[in-house]
Design a protein around this motif. Structure first.
Motif, PDB file in Angstrom:
ATOM      1  N   ASP A 106       1.134  29.108  13.600  1.00 13.63           N
ATOM      2  CA  ASP A 106       1.506  28.415  14.815  1.00 13.63           C
ATOM      3  C   ASP A 106       0.302  27.830  15.540  1.00 13.63           C
ATOM      4  N   THR A 107      -0.850  28.510  15.483  1.00  7.92           N
ATOM      5  CA  THR A 107      -2.014  28.031  16.239  1.00  7.92           C
ATOM      6  C   THR A 107      -3.088  27.451  15.343  1.00  7.92           C
ATOM      7  N   ASN A 108      -2.952  27.615  14.042  1.00  7.26           N
ATOM      8  CA  ASN A 108      -3.991  27.150  13.095  1.00  7.26           C
ATOM      9  C   ASN A 108      -5.339  27.783  13.357  1.00  7.26           C
ATOM     10  N   LYS A 109      -5.311  28.914  14.044  1.00  4.88           N
ATOM     11  CA  LYS A 109      -6.577  29.611  14.256  1.00  4.88           C
ATOM     12  C   LYS A 109      -6.888  30.444  13.037  1.00  4.88           C
ATOM     13  N   PRO A 110      -8.145  30.445  12.629  1.00  6.92           N
ATOM     14  CA  PRO A 110      -8.493  31.232  11.449  1.00  6.92           C
ATOM     15  C   PRO A 110      -8.341  32.713  11.706  1.00  6.92           C
ATOM     16  N   LEU A 111      -7.668  33.344  10.812  1.00 12.32           N
ATOM     17  CA  LEU A 111      -7.523  34.781  10.909  1.00 12.32           C
ATOM     18  C   LEU A 111      -8.627  35.471  10.107  1.00 12.32           C
ATOM     19  N   GLU A 112      -9.192  34.802   9.191  1.00 13.53           N
ATOM     20  CA  GLU A 112     -10.269  35.338   8.366  1.00 13.53           C
ATOM     21  C   GLU A 112     -11.346  34.234   8.221  1.00 13.53           C
ATOM     22  N   PRO A 113     -12.544  34.625   8.142  1.00  6.85           N
ATOM     23  CA  PRO A 113     -13.561  33.583   7.887  1.00  6.85           C
ATOM     24  C   PRO A 113     -13.350  32.995   6.491  1.00  6.85           C
ATOM     25  N   PRO A 114     -13.709  31.699   6.271  1.00  4.96           N
ATOM     26  CA  PRO A 114     -13.518  31.074   4.954  1.00  4.96           C
ATOM     27  C   PRO A 114     -14.440  31.698   3.908  1.00  4.96           C
ATOM     28  N   SER A 115     -14.030  31.626   2.702  1.00  2.00           N
ATOM     29  CA  SER A 115     -14.823  32.201   1.621  1.00  2.00           C
ATOM     30  C   SER A 115     -14.668  31.328   0.371  1.00  2.00           C
ATOM     31  N   GLU A 116     -15.791  31.194  -0.382  1.00  2.00           N
ATOM     32  CA  GLU A 116     -15.791  30.352  -1.594  1.00  2.00           C
ATOM     33  C   GLU A 116     -15.384  31.165  -2.815  1.00  2.00           C
ATOM     34  N   PHE A 117     -14.729  30.499  -3.740  1.00  3.31           N
ATOM     35  CA  PHE A 117     -14.469  31.116  -5.046  1.00  3.31           C
ATOM     36  C   PHE A 117     -14.560  29.992  -6.093  1.00  3.31           C
ATOM     37  N   ILE A 118     -14.662  30.381  -7.353  1.00  4.37           N
ATOM     38  CA  ILE A 118     -14.909  29.436  -8.462  1.00  4.37           C
ATOM     39  C   ILE A 118     -13.724  29.472  -9.394  1.00  4.37           C
ATOM     40  N   VAL A 119     -13.313  28.267  -9.779  1.00  6.69           N
ATOM     41  CA  VAL A 119     -12.318  28.126 -10.830  1.00  6.69           C
ATOM     42  C   VAL A 119     -13.057  27.612 -12.065  1.00  6.69           C
ATOM     43  N   LYS A 120     -13.113  28.399 -13.077  1.00  6.37           N
ATOM     44  CA  LYS A 120     -13.845  28.040 -14.282  1.00  6.37           C
ATOM     45  C   LYS A 120     -12.876  27.574 -15.353  1.00  6.37           C
ATOM     46  N   VAL A 121     -13.251  26.409 -15.991  1.00  2.56           N
ATOM     47  CA  VAL A 121     -12.404  25.856 -17.041  1.00  2.56           C
ATOM     48  C   VAL A 121     -12.786  26.532 -18.353  1.00  2.56           C
ATOM     49  N   GLN A 122     -11.830  27.148 -18.934  1.00  7.24           N
ATOM     50  CA  GLN A 122     -12.092  27.899 -20.153  1.00  7.24           C
ATOM     51  C   GLN A 122     -12.070  26.955 -21.352  1.00  7.24           C
ATOM     52  N   ASP A 123     -13.110  27.056 -22.224  1.00  6.99           N
ATOM     53  CA  ASP A 123     -13.315  26.125 -23.346  1.00  6.99           C
ATOM     54  C   ASP A 123     -12.361  26.396 -24.480  1.00  6.99           C
ATOM     55  N   ILE A 124     -11.944  25.271 -25.098  1.00 10.49           N
ATOM     56  CA  ILE A 124     -11.256  25.335 -26.388  1.00 10.49           C
ATOM     57  C   ILE A 124     -11.998  24.381 -27.338  1.00 10.49           C
ATOM     58  N   ASN A 125     -11.815  24.502 -28.616  1.00  7.78           N
ATOM     59  CA  ASN A 125     -12.512  23.674 -29.609  1.00  7.78           C
ATOM     60  C   ASN A 125     -11.810  22.319 -29.710  1.00  7.78           C
ATOM     61  N   ASP A 126     -12.199  21.451 -28.809  1.00  4.88           N
ATOM     62  CA  ASP A 126     -11.553  20.137 -28.785  1.00  4.88           C
ATOM     63  C   ASP A 126     -12.546  18.994 -29.025  1.00  4.88           C
ATOM     64  N   ASN A 127     -13.805  19.280 -29.394  1.00  3.84           N
ATOM     65  CA  ASN A 127     -14.799  18.218 -29.644  1.00  3.84           C
ATOM     66  C   ASN A 127     -15.414  18.427 -31.030  1.00  3.84           C
ATOM     67  N   PRO A 128     -15.391  17.379 -31.857  1.00  4.81           N
ATOM     68  CA  PRO A 128     -16.004  17.510 -33.184  1.00  4.81           C
ATOM     69  C   PRO A 128     -17.525  17.322 -33.087  1.00  4.81           C
ATOM     70  N   PRO A 129     -18.246  17.789 -34.066  1.00  8.99           N
ATOM     71  CA  PRO A 129     -19.695  17.569 -34.075  1.00  8.99           C
ATOM     72  C   PRO A 129     -20.007  16.066 -34.257  1.00  8.99           C
TER      73      PRO A 129
END
Length: 771
Positions: A106-129
């Protein structure tokens, strides 16, 4: 599914009034993973956010910000579920950094301080030599040992090398076996066969494959081409294609001409295939020489000395070809040289005849009769055919044709007597040509000496006059004579002198032969006088001692001169004929020539002046009627009848060819025709008188062909002066003023006196005009 929880520390107050702060718990870190290249029907759930303050009543709203928030990653603000809306590619971006925050709905007031996190793209074998530097080019020497390194190829794989086997590559050779091999782990290409020969095959196309997943099934692969060239080494010796070569040379070829060529084959390249040639043996090693063509690298055999078919008809040469640059590694494969034999045959050529001698010298006496033999020349055909030879004398060497030659045997004879005194030597040429040949001729020099014959009498050495004084004493030598002879002055030649028989007993002079080819002239008397006789002629006979002897009589001129007391000659000419001193004969001739030239000029001038005058006689060749008469003075106009001579209209031929002169009356009087009587002198019949005169004129060929009347009544309308007559005056005397006549000059003085005075009457004027 990853779950990320949020915890909050509540503040508590201590007993003693201390404010106790609960330590804040940040985001509990969990790393989110998303498999790349996900192609499912629904968005993939990345993870879930949950805060401790979230009681599930919906009052908390989750907010996501950072890389890809709202586009790639979306969050359910009620549940905190994060979904990936797009397919991700690890090779484009391996991870994303996001910021999560929980706020009051209702107030858009932060209830928690912001925090960073990482989304890592997991590799698959999709590139030839891939091989980024391909295709490759490599060089390796031929005959290299097995295992010689040629080139290292390197492939790259865009997949994650730290995760799984997607980027673990293994190399293999697909094309190029069994010549080359490749190391599976390093990609180093090595030779696999021994003794690979560049001359057999120079280039190889090798294909190398790189496969990921460690080479196992399911892995991706890439290939590259490697062009491998074998470089040359000197592993082949030179070799002549033939062991024996046959060549020929004509005997008429000169030194330096090419006989033939040969070349040793060496399949090696560059300096390895270079071949040097040299002659090593053979009986023609001194007759021929060998050079190398710098462009074609051929051995060139050239003639060093002229060969002779009749002397030797064949030669043998042995040629060696060798490599100057030898590879020590392949010495055992030698020797790196080869030999060949050349057989050269000499061809017969039609050579001109050859004279036995290089030149000939003959002698012949002068005055010998025509046909006298001089000498014989001889030439022979050196060819096998031995054709007969014909001789001739080129006319340009014997212009006056003193000699002739027998065409068959070469005997030279004279054609006319020779004169040694005119030409003591004759240098001619004789040419020899073989019959049936190619008309080639050979010339030889023939020098013919004309031997002297005593055919010229002796004569005085000088023809000077002898000057003798009038007072010469008897017995004095006035001259010593010597003689010359056109014949050869041999050391035995001797002259004798004698007075001619007709003067042998003269009383004036005597001669004494000195017996040394000279003679002395003596005076016998005294009392010589120039006035009595100034010149004496003494004929003297001179003999030589030739065989036969020749003699001649020469006259000695002795001139008597006047001398002083010291016998110094003063004058040798008779006084009346003495020319003035200092005036030579040449000067007199020059003066006479000038006088003659001046006279010629005067005569020519007078002749030209006479030619300009009009001839008095009318000649047949020149019709006077064709002449144009030009007047430079002002005439009286067209009415001036004196401007034309009517006599020119008569027949120019005249009567009986008689051409009258124009300036005098004809002397020849023609008689009056018979039947026409001359009237008496006292006759008053004018008509008869006129008819008589007309008849005389008609019968006179010298008279004009028609009558003419000349009027002098007026000056003429063509004159600028106008009329001087008063007959045409229309005015009276009172109207005329003649004083201007006084200024007309002396020629009009008479008129001025007549008309200029007032007392003159008009009648007097008329009388003066009529007179």
């Amino acid at each position: 599914t990853c779950h990320l929880s949020l915890h909050r520390h509540k503040q508590k107050v201590g007993k003693e009034g201390q404010v106790l702060h609960r330590s804040k718990r940040g985001w509990v870190w969990n790393q989110f993973f998303v498999i790349e290249e996900y192609t499912g029907p629904d968005p993939v759930l990345v993870g879930r956010l949950h805060s401790d303050v979230d009681s599930g009543d919906g009052n908390i709203k989750y907010i996501l910000s950072g890389e890809g928030a709202g586009t790639i990653f979306v969050i359910d603000d009620k549940t905190g579920n994060i979904h990936a809306t797009k397919t991700l590619d690890r090779e484009e971006q391996a991870q994303y950094t996001l910021t999560a925050q929980a706020v009051a709905r209702d107030t858009n007031k932060p209830l928690e301080p912001p925090s960073e996190f990482i989304v890592k793209v997991q590799d698959i074998n999709d590139n030839p030599p891939e091989f980024p530097h391909g295709p490759y080019y490599a060089r390796v020497p031929e005959m290299s040992n097995v295992g010689t390194s040629v080139l290292q190829v390197t492939a790259t794989d865009a997949d994650d090398p730290t995760y799984g086997n997607s980027a673990r590559l293994v190399y293999s050779i697909l094309q190029g076996q069994p010549y080359f091999s490749v190391e599976p782990q390093t990609g180093i290409i090595r030779t696999a066969l021994p003794n690979m020969d560049r001359e057999a095959r120079q280039e190889y196309d090798v294909v190398i494959q790189a496969k990921d997943m460690g080479g196992h099934m399911g892995g991706l692969s890439g290939t590259t081409e490697v062009k491998i060239t074998l470089t040359d080494v000197n592993d082949n010796p030179p070799k002549f294609p033939q062991s024996v070569y046959s060549m020929s040379v004509s005997e008429d070829k000169v030194a330096g001409e090419e006989v033939g060529r040969l070349k040793a084959k060496d399949p090696d390249l560059g300096d390895n295939g270079l071949v040097n040639y040299r002659l090593i043996d053979g009986d023609g090693i001194n007759m021929f020489e060998l050079t190398t063509d710098s462009e074609t690298r051929e051995a060139v055999i050239k003639l060093k000395k002229m060969v002779d078919f009749e002397t030797k008809r064949s030669y043998t040469l042995k040629v060696e070809g060798s490599n100057p640059h030898i590879d020590p590694q392949f010495l055992a494969w030698g020797p790196y040289k080869d030999e060949a034999t050349i057989k050269i045959s000499v061809e017969d050529a039609d050579e001109p005849p050859v004279f036995i001698a290089s030149s000939y010298t003959f002698e012949v006496e002068e005055n010998a009769p025509p046909g006298t033999p001089v000498g014989r020349v001889h030439a022979k055909d050196t060819d096998v055919a031995n054709n007969p030879v014909r001789y001739m004398i080129p006319r340009y060497t014997d212009v006056e044709q003193f000699f002739s030659i027998n065409a068959e045997d070469g005997m030279i004879t004279t054609t006319k007597p020779l004169d040694r005194e005119t030409q003591p030597w004759h240098n001619i040429s004789v040419s020899a040509t073989e019959i049936g040949g190619h008309h080639q001729d050979t010339k030889v020099r023939v020098n013919i000496k004309v031997k002297d014959v005593n055919d010229n009498p002796p004569e005085f050495a000088t023809n000077n006059e002898v000057l003798m004084c009038e007072t010469v004493a008897p017995g004095k030598v006035i001259e010593t004579l010597s003689a010359v002879d056109k014949d050869e002055m041999a050391y035995r030649q001797h002259f004798t002198f004698n007075l001619a028989p007709e003067v042998a007993h003269n009383h004036n002079f005597s001669l004494k032969d000195n017996r040394d080819s000279t003679a002395s002239i003596y005076v016998l008397r005294k009392g010589f006088s120039r006035l009595t006789q100034d010149v004496y002629y003494l004929p003297i006979e001179i003999n030589d001692n030739g065989i036969p002897a020749m003699s001649s009589t020469n006259t000695l001129t002795i001139r008597v001169c006047s001398c002083d007391s010291k016998d110094t000659i003063l004058s040798c000419n008779v006084e009346p004929y003495v020319l003035p001193a200092g005036l030579s004969t040449g000067a007199l001739i020059a003066i006479l020539a000038c006088i003659v030239i001046l006279l010629a000029i005067v005569v020519l001038f007078v002749a030209l002046r006479r030619q300009k005058k009009e001839p008095l006689i009318v000649f047949e060749e020149e019709d006077i009627r064709e002449n144009i008469i030009t007047y430079d003075d002002e005439g009286g106009g067209e009415e001036d009848t004196e401007a034309f001579d009517i006599a020119t209209l008569q027949n120019p031929d005249g009567a009986n060819g008689f051409l009258p002169r124009k300036d005098i009356k004809p002397e020849l009087q023609y008689p009056i025709r018979p039947g026409i009587g001359r009237p008496a002198a006292n006759s008053v019949d004018v008509d008869d008188f006129i008819k008589t005169r007309i008849a005389e004129a008609d019968s006179d060929p010298t008279a004009p062909p028609y009558d003419s009347i000349q009027i002098y009544g007026y000056e003429g309308r063509g004159s600028l002066a106008g009329s001087l007559s008063s007959l045409e005056s229309v005015t009276t005397e009172s109207d005329l003023d003649y004083d201007y006549l006084q200024s007309w000059g002396p020629r009009f003085k008479k008129l001025a006196d007549l008309y200029g005075t007032k007392d003159c009457s008009i009648n007097d004027a008329d009388d003066g005009e009529d007179s």
